[in-house]
Design an enzyme around this catalytic site. Structure first.
Site, PDB file in Angstrom:
ATOM      1  N   HIS A  51       0.838  -1.200   0.000  1.00  0.00           N
ATOM      2  CA  HIS A  51       0.000   0.000   0.000  1.00  0.00           C
ATOM      3  C   HIS A  51       0.873   1.250   0.000  1.00  0.00           C
ATOM      4  O   HIS A  51       1.251   1.770   1.050  1.00  0.00           O
ATOM      5  CB  HIS A  51      -0.914   0.011   1.226  1.00  0.00           C
ATOM      6  CG  HIS A  51      -2.030   0.991   1.144  1.00  0.00           C
ATOM      7  ND1 HIS A  51      -3.307   0.682   1.550  1.00  0.00           N
ATOM      8  CD2 HIS A  51      -2.095   2.269   0.706  1.00  0.00           C
ATOM      9  CE1 HIS A  51      -4.098   1.723   1.368  1.00  0.00           C
ATOM     10  NE2 HIS A  51      -3.356   2.706   0.855  1.00  0.00           N
ATOM     11  N   PHE A  54       2.911   6.486  -4.807  1.00  0.00           N
ATOM     12  CA  PHE A  54       4.126   7.095  -5.340  1.00  0.00           C
ATOM     13  C   PHE A  54       3.825   8.325  -6.207  1.00  0.00           C
ATOM     14  O   PHE A  54       4.722   8.904  -6.815  1.00  0.00           O
ATOM     15  CB  PHE A  54       4.944   6.064  -6.103  1.00  0.00           C
ATOM     16  CG  PHE A  54       5.821   5.205  -5.216  1.00  0.00           C
ATOM     17  CD1 PHE A  54       5.883   5.425  -3.845  1.00  0.00           C
ATOM     18  CD2 PHE A  54       6.592   4.185  -5.755  1.00  0.00           C
ATOM     19  CE1 PHE A  54       6.681   4.644  -3.024  1.00  0.00           C
ATOM     20  CE2 PHE A  54       7.404   3.407  -4.944  1.00  0.00           C
ATOM     21  CZ  PHE A  54       7.453   3.629  -3.576  1.00  0.00           C
ATOM     22  N   ARG A  55       2.557   8.689  -6.305  1.00  0.00           N
ATOM     23  CA  ARG A  55       2.104  10.010  -6.777  1.00  0.00           C
ATOM     24  C   ARG A  55       2.228  10.278  -8.269  1.00  0.00           C
ATOM     25  O   ARG A  55       1.730  11.299  -8.731  1.00  0.00           O
ATOM     26  CB  ARG A  55       2.825  11.129  -6.011  1.00  0.00           C
ATOM     27  CG  ARG A  55       2.633  11.104  -4.500  1.00  0.00           C
ATOM     28  CD  ARG A  55       1.191  11.163  -4.118  1.00  0.00           C
ATOM     29  NE  ARG A  55       0.988  11.399  -2.690  1.00  0.00           N
ATOM     30  CZ  ARG A  55      -0.159  11.205  -2.058  1.00  0.00           C
ATOM     31  NH1 ARG A  55      -1.208  10.774  -2.747  1.00  0.00           N
ATOM     32  NH2 ARG A  55      -0.269  11.440  -0.781  1.00  0.00           N
ATOM     33  N   ASN A  85      -5.153   6.387  -6.994  1.00  0.00           N
ATOM     34  CA  ASN A  85      -5.627   7.776  -6.977  1.00  0.00           C
ATOM     35  C   ASN A  85      -4.547   8.769  -7.422  1.00  0.00           C
ATOM     36  O   ASN A  85      -4.113   9.646  -6.682  1.00  0.00           O
ATOM     37  CB  ASN A  85      -6.192   8.159  -5.601  1.00  0.00           C
ATOM     38  CG  ASN A  85      -5.181   8.009  -4.492  1.00  0.00           C
ATOM     39  OD1 ASN A  85      -4.281   7.188  -4.573  1.00  0.00           O
ATOM     40  ND2 ASN A  85      -5.327   8.808  -3.457  1.00  0.00           N
ATOM     41  N   GLU A 135      -7.738   0.629  -2.699  1.00  0.00           N
ATOM     42  CA  GLU A 135      -8.315   1.850  -2.150  1.00  0.00           C
ATOM     43  C   GLU A 135      -9.741   2.049  -2.649  1.00  0.00           C
ATOM     44  O   GLU A 135     -10.156   3.157  -2.971  1.00  0.00           O
ATOM     45  CB  GLU A 135      -7.454   3.072  -2.502  1.00  0.00           C
ATOM     46  CG  GLU A 135      -6.201   3.174  -1.659  1.00  0.00           C
ATOM     47  CD  GLU A 135      -6.424   3.852  -0.327  1.00  0.00           C
ATOM     48  OE1 GLU A 135      -7.349   3.437   0.397  1.00  0.00           O
ATOM     49  OE2 GLU A 135      -5.693   4.785   0.006  1.00  0.00           O
ATOM     50  N   HIS A 186     -10.870   0.666   1.485  1.00  0.00           N
ATOM     51  CA  HIS A 186     -10.708   1.743   2.463  1.00  0.00           C
ATOM     52  C   HIS A 186     -12.008   1.794   3.263  1.00  0.00           C
ATOM     53  O   HIS A 186     -13.018   2.298   2.783  1.00  0.00           O
ATOM     54  CB  HIS A 186     -10.449   3.072   1.761  1.00  0.00           C
ATOM     55  CG  HIS A 186     -10.209   4.222   2.696  1.00  0.00           C
ATOM     56  ND1 HIS A 186      -9.144   5.083   2.548  1.00  0.00           N
ATOM     57  CD2 HIS A 186     -10.881   4.666   3.778  1.00  0.00           C
ATOM     58  CE1 HIS A 186      -9.183   6.001   3.508  1.00  0.00           C
ATOM     59  NE2 HIS A 186     -10.233   5.760   4.264  1.00  0.00           N
ATOM     60  N   ASP A 313       0.773   2.657   3.683  1.00  0.00           N
ATOM     61  CA  ASP A 313      -0.040   3.750   3.141  1.00  0.00           C
ATOM     62  C   ASP A 313       0.839   4.987   2.943  1.00  0.00           C
ATOM     63  O   ASP A 313       0.447   6.117   3.248  1.00  0.00           O
ATOM     64  CB  ASP A 313      -1.217   4.066   4.062  1.00  0.00           C
ATOM     65  CG  ASP A 313      -2.248   4.987   3.419  1.00  0.00           C
ATOM     66  OD1 ASP A 313      -2.188   5.195   2.197  1.00  0.00           O
ATOM     67  OD2 ASP A 313      -3.118   5.504   4.153  1.00  0.00           O
TER      68      ASP A 313
END
Length: 445
Positions: A51, A54-55, A85, A135, A186, A313
């Site tokens: 989880h 890494f954006r 996300n 998620e 989530h 996370d």
């Protein structure tokens, strides 16, 4: 490579030979001149962090696949699983392909989770080497990937009847073949957030808001209810359900009783609402920090085996983004580099066994997510290995870490950091220096 005299998590002293990226032999004594004499040191299977955020794409000012995976390697993590996300979100084939191109910069192996929104395209997602669905939310307003309960139920049904590895074809039987696609949930029910908490109506009252307000607002009861609903819908369809970042003993027990697996983050394991004042907005995350009493109960469930795994996370944000009012600050903290060092410090202190740490960060994630080549030091497994001196503890400092955000909620705590990290036999980190970016998608074997 031959590593001699290493102490394994179970206390056995063994030599380990590596050939062609795999563990070739594990014996009390192997012939040949050792490349590494590991006497007095411990050799662990590389950690699997299922989880992380890494954006990339979309938020590379917070983290990139290069910086995030370097942080992972320096912390003894050899496989990560990235959540959907990003921007664009990983909800269709195009989104998956864009992220996969960026993930080629990874120093560690990786999985890519798909997400579920009103616009998701399950056919295209399951046509890719997808790790799982991650998620997935039970209720709207819980986050960027928020969905409603009906859409969640639909996603569960599709996961029970879709073959993610089948290529596009007219073979209806192949495309409908049952495949075990895990859904990572989530679990917070937004309907149970406590809007009566003083200050909520004022939007957090800016920079001087009580740092504990976020925890009071996102009440613990919201987690238990959501876990129970996720288990009910998921197991009813025969789909594997994994509960992300459980933060309460009640949520953990509900997952266990319902046959779901669950993870706990290091921040929910080691931090509580008693740390809220010191952390301020840097301690805002979802789910929020809980009471010290609940934290202790969570730790006990980690120790006794009720919790399946630790996952971070890892959700970095810049200092500028965090240094605002409570209601404006983004949720999330970094953690991929400090997970294993914090747990190894617990083992050094005797509060967790080395075998339990191995199970939490390697063996159990590999079993739960069907990665038969990962998670253990055994002949034929990938040579994902971490070597460390169990007595070499040092202070954790954000400026020493490799995440792009350059801060940590564990500032000043003790951790035992690796001196060597191997991914399939390749040196990706050694004594502060990095090797090559060798990461690959674990679903593409």
């Amino acid at each position: 490579m031959l590593i001699a005299n290493a102490t394994l998590p179970d206390g056995r002293e063994r030599d380990v030979r590596i050939a062609d990226g795999q563990i070739d032999a594990v014996e009390p004594s192997l012939s040949g001149e050792p490349d590494i004499d590991a006497a007095g040191k411990r050799l662990f299977p590389g950690a699997l962090d299922v989880h992380v955020h890494f954006r990339q794409p979309g938020y590379s000012h917070k983290e990139t696949w290069e910086t995030g995976s370097k942080s992972a390697a320096a912390g003894g993590v050899t496989t990560v699983v990235d959540q959907p996300n990003t921007d664009p979100a990983t909800v269709d084939g195009a989104g998956f392909d864009e992220k996969a191109d960026l993930a080629a910069a990874s120093y560690v192996d990786y999985g890519i989770n798909g997400g579920v929104t009103a616009d998701w395209d399950p056919e295209e997602l399951f046509d890719r080497p997808l790790f799982a669905l991650g998620e997935v939310f039970l209720a709207d307003s819980t986050g960027d990937m928020g969905i409603d309960a009906d859409l969640f139920a639909d996603a569960v049904a599709r996961c029970a009847t879709s073959n993610r590895n089948a290529k596009r074809s007219d073979d209806a039987a192949a495309r409908a073949a049952e495949h075990d696609v895990t859904i990572t949930v989530h679990a917070e029910d937004a309907d149970l957030f406590d809007s009566s908490v003083e200050g909520v109506d004022a939007g957090g009252a800016g920079r001087d808001a009580d740092a504990d307000l976020w925890s009071a607002f996102r009440a613990a009861e919201a987690e238990e209810a959501a876990v129970e609903r996720a288990v009910e819908v998921g197991t009813g369809q025969g789909t594997a359900v994994h509960i992300a970042h459980t933060s309460t003993p009640e949520g953990i027990d509900a997952a266990s009783a319902g046959g779901a697996t669950c993870e706990v983050t290091p921040h929910h394991l080691f931090l509580s609402r008693e740390d809220a004042d010191e952390l301020g907005t840097y301690g805002r995350m979802n789910p929020p920090l809980r009471s010290e009493e609940r934290r202790e109960a969570v730790f006990e469930r980690v120790r006794d085996g009720t919790v399946d795994m630790i996952a971070t996370d890892h959700a970095p944000h810049t200092r500028e983004e965090k240094d605002v009012g409570l209601w404006d600050a983004p949720s999330g903290v970094p953690g991929v580099e400090t997970m294993l060092p914090l747990l190894l410090e617990e083992a050094r202190q005797g509060t967790l066994s080395y075998e339990r740490v191995r199970d939490l960060i390697a063996a159990n994630p590999a079993d739960v997510f069907d990665l038969p080549n990962k998670g253990r030091i055994e002949e034929g497994r990938d040579a994902d290995l971490v070597l460390f001196d169990p007595e070499d503890a040092r202070e954790i400092r954000g400026e020493d870490l490799h995440s792009k955000c350059e801060w940590t909620p564990f500032e000043g705590r003790q951790g035992v950091f690796p001196e060597l990290t191997l991914v399939r036999g390749e040196v990706v980190y050694r004594d502060g220096e990095f090797g090559d970016a060798v990461g690959r998608n674990v679903r593409e074997r």
